[in-house]
Design a protein around this motif. Structure first.
Motif: not given
Length: 162
Positions: A1-28
């Motif tokens: 419904d878009g209210e008080n929601d959360e999304i989990s991608f698990g614990n592996t995604l986002g473990n960039f360590g000391t490496n380069d990365f880019t996270i992009e998104f649109w926000l309103r």
């Protein structure tokens, strides 16, 4: 419904360590928050002593990124305190690491930088989450679209192509 929601991608995604990365998104978001609202983060616990990153909207409508590496020994924020993004319009963000430099690009502008932060390891066992973290942040009360997560640095020209 878009209210008080959360999304989990698990614990592996986002473990960039000391490496380069880019996270992009649109926000309103319509109207400014009453407290910090978590947009996206990978944080195992609240307080110092862990590696993590957060992207959140502050009560004045500005957006900030928070990083902690070396088990909390090196913690820093990137933000611009003068731009209110809670204006009802869509805004594009790209949070990036290129070597020792952390950058945020918004709406085609690239002026938030933290440079010369070598070896910041942001790996942890937490889930990468939209709309949730262990601190007292509120859930983001807005919309997000076109989230993209890259395991490399994307320069301004490459980002502009999408």
């Amino acid at each position: 419904d878009g209210e008080n929601d959360e999304i989990s991608f698990g614990n592996t995604l986002g473990n960039f360590g000391t490496n380069d990365f880019t996270i992009e998104f649109w926000l309103r978001r319509d109207g400014t928050p009453t407290d910090n609202e978590i947009i996206l983060g990978k944080r195992p616990e609240c307080g110092a002593g862990t590696n993590f990153f957060n992207i959140y909207m502050r009560p004045n409508g500005t957006v900030a990124a928070e990083f902690s590496g070396d088990n909390g020994a090196d913690i820093f924020n990137i933000f611009n305190n003068s731009i209110n993004f809670a204006d009802g319009n869509w805004h594009h963000f790209a949070m990036r690491r290129n070597g020792n430099d952390f950058r945020i690009r918004y709406d085609g502008n690239s002026n938030w930088n933290i440079t010369n932060r070598p070896g910041i390891d942001i790996n942890n066992t937490a889930n990468l989450m939209i709309g949730e973290n262990p601190c007292s942040f509120l859930k983001f009360n807005g919309q997000m679209d076109e989230l993209r997560i890259w395991d490399h640095y994307r320069d301004n020209n490459t980002i502009s192509e999408f």
